[in-house]
Design a protein around this motif. Structure first.
Motif, PDB file in Angstrom:
ATOM      1  N   ASN A 143     -63.148  62.556  29.062  1.00 24.62           N
ATOM      2  CA  ASN A 143     -64.282  62.713  30.066  1.00 24.62           C
ATOM      3  C   ASN A 143     -65.498  63.266  29.505  1.00 24.62           C
ATOM      4  O   ASN A 143     -66.659  63.045  29.789  1.00 24.62           O
ATOM      5  CB  ASN A 143     -63.824  63.465  31.200  1.00 24.62           C
ATOM      6  CG  ASN A 143     -63.005  62.815  32.176  1.00 24.62           C
ATOM      7  OD1 ASN A 143     -62.751  61.471  32.173  1.00 24.62           O
ATOM      8  ND2 ASN A 143     -61.950  63.561  32.607  1.00 24.62           N
ATOM      9  N   ASP A 144     -65.293  64.145  28.517  1.00 23.96           N
ATOM     10  CA  ASP A 144     -66.636  64.900  27.855  1.00 23.96           C
ATOM     11  C   ASP A 144     -66.018  65.184  26.420  1.00 23.96           C
ATOM     12  O   ASP A 144     -65.044  65.622  26.311  1.00 23.96           O
ATOM     13  CB  ASP A 144     -67.097  66.031  28.742  1.00 23.96           C
ATOM     14  CG  ASP A 144     -68.383  66.438  28.138  1.00 23.96           C
ATOM     15  OD1 ASP A 144     -69.348  65.735  27.940  1.00 23.96           O
ATOM     16  OD2 ASP A 144     -68.705  67.726  28.303  1.00 23.96           O
ATOM     17  N   ILE A 145     -67.277  65.071  25.547  1.00 29.91           N
ATOM     18  CA  ILE A 145     -67.162  65.635  24.220  1.00 29.91           C
ATOM     19  C   ILE A 145     -68.430  66.145  23.713  1.00 29.91           C
ATOM     20  O   ILE A 145     -69.392  66.035  24.180  1.00 29.91           O
ATOM     21  CB  ILE A 145     -66.828  64.368  23.132  1.00 29.91           C
ATOM     22  CG1 ILE A 145     -66.774  65.125  21.851  1.00 29.91           C
ATOM     23  CG2 ILE A 145     -67.861  63.522  23.180  1.00 29.91           C
ATOM     24  CD1 ILE A 145     -65.780  63.668  20.841  1.00 29.91           C
ATOM     25  N   SER A 146     -68.114  67.333  22.913  1.00 30.02           N
ATOM     26  CA  SER A 146     -69.375  68.442  22.664  1.00 30.02           C
ATOM     27  C   SER A 146     -69.158  68.915  21.343  1.00 30.02           C
ATOM     28  O   SER A 146     -68.031  69.347  21.030  1.00 30.02           O
ATOM     29  CB  SER A 146     -69.555  69.397  23.930  1.00 30.02           C
ATOM     30  OG  SER A 146     -70.830  70.023  23.281  1.00 30.02           O
ATOM     31  N   ASN A 187     -63.665  67.680  33.175  1.00 31.17           N
ATOM     32  CA  ASN A 187     -64.985  66.894  33.171  1.00 31.17           C
ATOM     33  C   ASN A 187     -65.853  66.964  32.327  1.00 31.17           C
ATOM     34  O   ASN A 187     -66.772  66.332  32.084  1.00 31.17           O
ATOM     35  CB  ASN A 187     -65.355  66.645  34.754  1.00 31.17           C
ATOM     36  CG  ASN A 187     -64.455  65.990  35.679  1.00 31.17           C
ATOM     37  OD1 ASN A 187     -63.827  64.999  35.404  1.00 31.17           O
ATOM     38  ND2 ASN A 187     -64.497  66.507  36.810  1.00 31.17           N
ATOM     39  N   GLU A 188     -65.815  68.492  31.928  1.00 30.00           N
ATOM     40  CA  GLU A 188     -67.197  68.888  31.045  1.00 30.00           C
ATOM     41  C   GLU A 188     -66.870  69.927  30.224  1.00 30.00           C
ATOM     42  O   GLU A 188     -66.035  70.705  30.401  1.00 30.00           O
ATOM     43  CB  GLU A 188     -68.343  69.017  31.950  1.00 30.00           C
ATOM     44  CG  GLU A 188     -69.524  69.314  30.911  1.00 30.00           C
ATOM     45  CD  GLU A 188     -70.848  69.204  32.065  1.00 30.00           C
ATOM     46  OE1 GLU A 188     -71.924  69.297  31.482  1.00 30.00           O
ATOM     47  OE2 GLU A 188     -70.738  69.097  33.142  1.00 30.00           O
ATOM     48  N   VAL A 189     -67.491  70.140  29.106  1.00 29.25           N
ATOM     49  CA  VAL A 189     -67.240  71.176  28.090  1.00 29.25           C
ATOM     50  C   VAL A 189     -68.590  71.353  27.568  1.00 29.25           C
ATOM     51  O   VAL A 189     -69.305  70.626  27.309  1.00 29.25           O
ATOM     52  CB  VAL A 189     -66.116  70.941  26.966  1.00 29.25           C
ATOM     53  CG1 VAL A 189     -66.571  69.429  26.083  1.00 29.25           C
ATOM     54  CG2 VAL A 189     -65.821  72.072  26.092  1.00 29.25           C
ATOM     55  N   TYR A 190     -68.571  72.870  27.278  1.00 28.69           N
ATOM     56  CA  TYR A 190     -70.126  73.235  27.049  1.00 28.69           C
ATOM     57  C   TYR A 190     -70.054  74.622  25.995  1.00 28.69           C
ATOM     58  O   TYR A 190     -69.069  75.275  26.328  1.00 28.69           O
ATOM     59  CB  TYR A 190     -70.849  73.810  28.220  1.00 28.69           C
ATOM     60  CG  TYR A 190     -72.105  74.359  27.719  1.00 28.69           C
ATOM     61  CD1 TYR A 190     -73.147  73.517  27.542  1.00 28.69           C
ATOM     62  CD2 TYR A 190     -72.660  75.637  27.768  1.00 28.69           C
ATOM     63  CE1 TYR A 190     -74.391  73.857  27.069  1.00 28.69           C
ATOM     64  CE2 TYR A 190     -73.979  76.215  27.496  1.00 28.69           C
ATOM     65  CZ  TYR A 190     -74.815  75.498  27.235  1.00 28.69           C
ATOM     66  OH  TYR A 190     -76.179  75.837  26.943  1.00 28.69           O
ATOM     67  N   PHE A 191     -70.650  74.317  24.935  1.00 30.18           N
ATOM     68  CA  PHE A 191     -70.380  75.447  23.723  1.00 30.18           C
ATOM     69  C   PHE A 191     -71.399  76.812  23.987  1.00 30.18           C
ATOM     70  O   PHE A 191     -72.675  76.305  24.422  1.00 30.18           O
ATOM     71  CB  PHE A 191     -70.517  75.017  22.562  1.00 30.18           C
ATOM     72  CG  PHE A 191     -69.384  74.271  21.833  1.00 30.18           C
ATOM     73  CD1 PHE A 191     -68.518  75.220  21.187  1.00 30.18           C
ATOM     74  CD2 PHE A 191     -68.995  73.030  21.985  1.00 30.18           C
ATOM     75  CE1 PHE A 191     -67.358  74.509  20.604  1.00 30.18           C
ATOM     76  CE2 PHE A 191     -67.713  72.444  21.269  1.00 30.18           C
ATOM     77  CZ  PHE A 191     -67.174  73.308  20.698  1.00 30.18           C
ATOM     78  N   LEU A 192     -71.236  77.884  24.235  1.00 29.11           N
ATOM     79  CA  LEU A 192     -71.958  78.764  24.183  1.00 29.11           C
ATOM     80  C   LEU A 192     -72.332  79.340  22.790  1.00 29.11           C
ATOM     81  O   LEU A 192     -73.151  80.214  22.546  1.00 29.11           O
ATOM     82  CB  LEU A 192     -71.425  80.033  24.997  1.00 29.11           C
ATOM     83  CG  LEU A 192     -71.476  79.698  26.585  1.00 29.11           C
ATOM     84  CD1 LEU A 192     -70.943  80.679  27.382  1.00 29.11           C
ATOM     85  CD2 LEU A 192     -72.752  79.395  27.021  1.00 29.11           C
ATOM     86  N   GLY A 193     -71.085  79.397  21.623  1.00 30.77           N
ATOM     87  CA  GLY A 193     -71.212  79.567  20.486  1.00 30.77           C
ATOM     88  C   GLY A 193     -70.191  78.786  19.696  1.00 30.77           C
ATOM     89  O   GLY A 193     -69.459  78.327  20.417  1.00 30.77           O
ATOM     90  N   LYS A 194     -70.112  79.122  18.507  1.00 28.98           N
ATOM     91  CA  LYS A 194     -69.216  78.277  17.519  1.00 28.98           C
ATOM     92  C   LYS A 194     -67.862  78.464  18.303  1.00 28.98           C
ATOM     93  O   LYS A 194     -66.944  77.515  18.042  1.00 28.98           O
ATOM     94  CB  LYS A 194     -69.261  78.903  16.030  1.00 28.98           C
ATOM     95  CG  LYS A 194     -68.311  78.013  15.242  1.00 28.98           C
ATOM     96  CD  LYS A 194     -68.421  78.550  13.712  1.00 28.98           C
ATOM     97  CE  LYS A 194     -67.377  77.909  12.755  1.00 28.98           C
ATOM     98  NZ  LYS A 194     -67.629  78.389  11.527  1.00 28.98           N
ATOM     99  N   ASN A 195     -67.344  79.705  18.442  1.00 32.14           N
ATOM    100  CA  ASN A 195     -66.149  80.036  18.969  1.00 32.14           C
ATOM    101  C   ASN A 195     -65.885  80.181  20.353  1.00 32.14           C
ATOM    102  O   ASN A 195     -64.997  80.865  21.024  1.00 32.14           O
ATOM    103  CB  ASN A 195     -65.687  81.085  18.074  1.00 32.14           C
ATOM    104  CG  ASN A 195     -65.677  81.034  16.608  1.00 32.14           C
ATOM    105  OD1 ASN A 195     -64.951  79.763  16.214  1.00 32.14           O
ATOM    106  ND2 ASN A 195     -65.937  81.721  16.064  1.00 32.14           N
TER     107      ASN A 195
END
Length: 199
Positions: A143-146, A187-195
């Motif tokens: 559903n989501d790729i980031s 449904n969604e993925v969100y990066f706040l930092g590399k890890n």
């Protein structure tokens, strides 16, 4: 629309009766919204007014992303990946070799990844001219790729699907521990930092 950390919210008319699926702003002023039936709207004044752009498709558009002021792409049903090199004045279809629904895309300075039904992930290093399949070892819908950068990315989907990569998608792996449940859908993925990412 808010400019004071949600202390007040201003409604802005988008002049559309179709559902809106995604919104993307390059900066405080310039942005796009996309939705059902091939709808693309563009604003250059913080959303005060919107004007239509023509992606030349009628399928539902699920996500839009830009990597700079001119180069962007959108993901749509029916295997449609449409890209622009002139801020949406002209849109061009990219042949991905499939007609399944594309639910999401992620754009970096170097590459584009798309993800969709049946565990599909593809990558392009030439902004949509050619695509390579990436092995996910799943048939669950993604559903989501980031991607945080050209190497670190995450994909999420149905049946508690969660995959990550540290090599640009050459290898996609599940985390060591994740709750497994057919009723759990990411449904969604969100990066706040590399890890550091949220799903």
């Amino acid at each position: 629309h808010t400019e004071n950390s949600f202390q007040t919210i201003e409604m802005q008319p988008a002049n559309t009766i179709t559902a809106i699926n995604d919104i993307f702003f390059l900066n405080d002023s310039v942005g796009w919204i996309v939705g059902e039936e091939g709808k693309v709207l563009y604003s250059e004044n913080k959303g005060d007014t919107w004007r239509a752009q023509n992606p030349k498709i009628v399928e539902n558009i699920n996500e839009i992303n830009f990597r700079n002021n001119n180069e962007g792409a959108l993901a749509a049903d029916g295997g449609n990946v449409i890209y622009t090199t002139d801020a949406g004045l002209n849109w061009h279809k990219s042949d991905i070799g499939s007609d399944i629904n594309i639910n999401s895309l992620s754009v970096t300075d170097e590459s584009i990844w798309i993800a969709g039904e049946n565990g599909l992930i593809k990558k392009s290093n030439d902004f949509g001219l050619t695509w390579e399949n990436q092995i996910t070892n799943t048939t669950d819908n993604i559903n989501d790729i980031s991607f945080y950068n050209s190497l670190s990315g995450c994909a999420v989907g149905d049946n508690s699907l969660l995959l990550y990569t540290n090599d640009g998608g050459q290898n996609w792996n599940p985390p060591d521990s994740v709750v497994q449940s057919e009723s759990l859908i990411f449904n969604e993925v969100y990066f706040l930092g590399k890890n550091h990412a949220w799903a």
